[in-house]
Scaffold this active site. Structure first.
Site, short mmCIF file in Angstrom:
data_model
loop_
_atom_site.label_atom_id
_atom_site.label_comp_id
_atom_site.label_asym_id
_atom_site.label_seq_id
_atom_site.Cartn_x
_atom_site.Cartn_y
_atom_site.Cartn_z
N LYS A 165 0.85 -1.21 0.00
CA LYS A 165 0.00 0.00 0.00
C LYS A 165 0.88 1.25 0.00
O LYS A 165 0.61 2.21 -0.72
CB LYS A 165 -0.93 0.01 1.22
CG LYS A 165 -2.02 -1.04 1.15
CD LYS A 165 -3.39 -0.39 1.24
CE LYS A 165 -4.46 -1.24 0.60
NZ LYS A 165 -4.95 -2.32 1.42
N LYS A 186 -2.97 -8.20 -7.52
CA LYS A 186 -4.23 -8.90 -7.22
C LYS A 186 -5.41 -8.00 -7.56
O LYS A 186 -5.29 -6.76 -7.54
CB LYS A 186 -4.26 -9.32 -5.75
CG LYS A 186 -4.38 -8.18 -4.79
CD LYS A 186 -4.84 -8.61 -3.40
CE LYS A 186 -5.08 -7.35 -2.59
NZ LYS A 186 -5.72 -7.48 -1.35
N LYS A 200 -10.14 -3.57 -4.89
CA LYS A 200 -11.03 -2.42 -5.04
C LYS A 200 -10.26 -1.13 -5.29
O LYS A 200 -10.75 -0.22 -5.93
CB LYS A 200 -11.85 -2.24 -3.76
CG LYS A 200 -13.01 -3.16 -3.67
CD LYS A 200 -13.70 -2.94 -2.34
CE LYS A 200 -14.07 -4.25 -1.73
NZ LYS A 200 -14.10 -4.23 -0.28
N1 AQP Z 1 -7.89 -10.69 -5.49
C1 AQP Z 1 -8.31 -11.49 -4.52
N2 AQP Z 1 -8.27 -12.84 -4.69
C2 AQP Z 1 -8.70 -13.67 -3.70
N3 AQP Z 1 -9.21 -13.23 -2.52
C3 AQP Z 1 -9.27 -11.89 -2.33
N4 AQP Z 1 -9.71 -11.14 -1.29
C4 AQP Z 1 -9.56 -9.82 -1.58
N5 AQP Z 1 -9.02 -9.70 -2.81
C5 AQP Z 1 -8.83 -10.96 -3.30
C6 AQP Z 1 -10.25 -11.69 -0.05
O1 AQP Z 1 -11.54 -11.13 0.17
C7 AQP Z 1 -11.75 -11.00 1.57
C8 AQP Z 1 -12.19 -9.60 1.90
O2 AQP Z 1 -11.18 -8.68 1.53
P1 AQP Z 1 -10.83 -7.39 2.37
O3 AQP Z 1 -11.82 -7.17 3.41
O4 AQP Z 1 -9.38 -7.40 2.70
O5 AQP Z 1 -10.96 -6.23 1.50
P2 AQP Z 1 -11.06 -5.79 0.12
O6 AQP Z 1 -11.13 -4.36 0.37
O7 AQP Z 1 -12.22 -6.36 -0.62
O8 AQP Z 1 -9.77 -6.27 -0.53
P3 AQP Z 1 -9.20 -5.45 -1.65
O9 AQP Z 1 -10.13 -5.33 -2.80
O10 AQP Z 1 -7.88 -6.05 -1.92
O11 AQP Z 1 -9.08 -4.01 -1.01
P4 AQP Z 1 -7.92 -3.05 -0.97
O12 AQP Z 1 -7.86 -2.45 -2.31
O13 AQP Z 1 -8.33 -2.07 0.08
O14 AQP Z 1 -6.67 -3.82 -0.61
C9 AQP Z 1 -10.43 -11.36 2.25
O15 AQP Z 1 -10.51 -12.68 2.74
C10 AQP Z 1 -9.44 -11.26 1.15
O16 AQP Z 1 -8.34 -12.12 1.34
#
Ligand code: AQP
Length: 325
Positions: free
Chosen positions: A113, A193, A196
């Protein structure tokens, strides 16, 4: 009876990575009657990134709707909002005092990040400690998550071990449970990966069929003549093959065989139709659940009511063990 615990951030609509890496498995785990399940919306965590306070309540509500429409069943799982249980933050504070700065400095998610140009706040640095508290407050043993969270689960294990060593056996050492698609990659950059915070390469479960088609047709591939699955050398096309396999119930080799001799454009068209068909029932359920705000709020309140006594009991035990009066 084992305890399953997992949280998800209300920071935007669910994407395919959240679904394949977390939600689908969290729903499937509800069929195991030998387990207790706590799934929660980690709104405190979501304040560590940039956000608009006017949008936050809507994001929390929409995530609750997504989870219910996606199959989280309040009769089988306790679903609630993290900040409604004050013990999450209280336990995180105690854990802060047994976690070294060095442990947190090694966290790859944090470093990534920062490398993306985000100016980190102390909450972002401390994110894994709050996550350890989320899990251990319910004495969670199994944590369904995507691969990006593995290091954080390892830290939760270290935290449980450190606490038990110093204050006496209190917590189990939690383990992550991964799906066959633990890391879905971004559609427009297969080295990152799906996330969002990189919305261009993100396939949201609420995207219209038109947008889903456009995103998949534009997805990165490579200059080979045929599709294949070799994540190390051909990350982009392998990601698309893996998505097709996961949504169709086929293996990746079966997908490669089925599309032998077929061009990328044709494969992408088929993939887009599969994605659209898979999420149509979800989108229909979501529209219905969304309208029933009173019912959604009732589920979240009942969830908090069920989780609170467990959280309080753990915190009481911790307070005694660390010597607080
Ligand atoms: N790309 C991914 N592949 C597999 N699993 C994923 N997860 C997130 N991205 C992937 C899993 O989804 C669950 C919830 O994620 P989170 O609460 O960490 O948050 P998120 O905001 O949805 O994840 P993002 O999109 O990756 O957000 P940012 O951009 O803020 O970093 C978790 O179990 C996560 O592992």
């Amino acid at each position: 009876m084992k305890t399953i615990v997992s949280g998800i951030q209300p920071s935007g609509t669910l994407h395919l990575g959240n679904y394949l890496g977390f939600l689908r498995q969290a729903v499937e785990l509800q069929d195991n009657s030998g387990c207790k399940r706590f799934y929660f919306i980690v709104d405190f965590h979501s304040l560590t990134g940039r956000y608009n306070p006017k949008e936050k309540a809507k994001e929390i509500y929409e995530l609750a709707v997504d989870l219910l429409a996606g199959g989280i069943d309040p009769k089988k799982s306790t679903l609630f909002i993290q900040s409604h249980i004050e013990e999450h933050a209280n336990l995180a504070w105690i854990f802060n005092t047994i976690t070294s700065m060095g442990q947190l400095e090694r966290m790859v998610e944090y470093k990534e990040k920062v490398a993306q140009g985000i100016t980190p706040n102390a909450g972002l640095f401390d994110y894994p400690v709050l996550m350890a508290a989320d899990i251990l407050l319910y004495k969670g043993e199994l944590v369904p998550v995507g691969e990006d969270q593995l290091q954080h689960i390892e830290l939760a294990r270290d935290t449980a071990r450190a606490f038990n060593r110093r204050f006496g056996k209190t917590f189990p050492e939690p383990k992550a449970i991964l799906t066959k698609a633990p890391r879905v990659m971004s559609l427009n950059n297969a080295r990152q990966k799906m996330s969002k915070s990189l919305p261009q390469g993100c396939l949201f479960l609420t995207d219209s069929p038109k947008v889903m088609r456009e995103k998949i047709m534009r997805a990165e591939t490579d200059s080979h003549a045929e599709i294949g699955c070799d994540p190390k050398r051909r990350a982009a096309i392998s990601n698309l093959v893996m998505i097709y396999a996961e949504l169709s119930g086929m293996t990746t080799s079966e997908v490669v065989k089925m599309f032998k001799g077929v061009g990328y454009a044709e494969f992408k068209k088929e993939l887009a139709e599969l994605v659209i068909k898979t999420f149509k029932p979800f989108q229909e359920r979501r529209a219905k659940v969304f309208k029933n705000k009173a019912q959604v709020m009732k589920v979240l309140e009942e969830g908090a009511r069920n989780a609170r006594p467990i959280a309080r009991a753990t915190m009481e035990e911790v307070r005694k063990k660390v010597g607080l009066i």
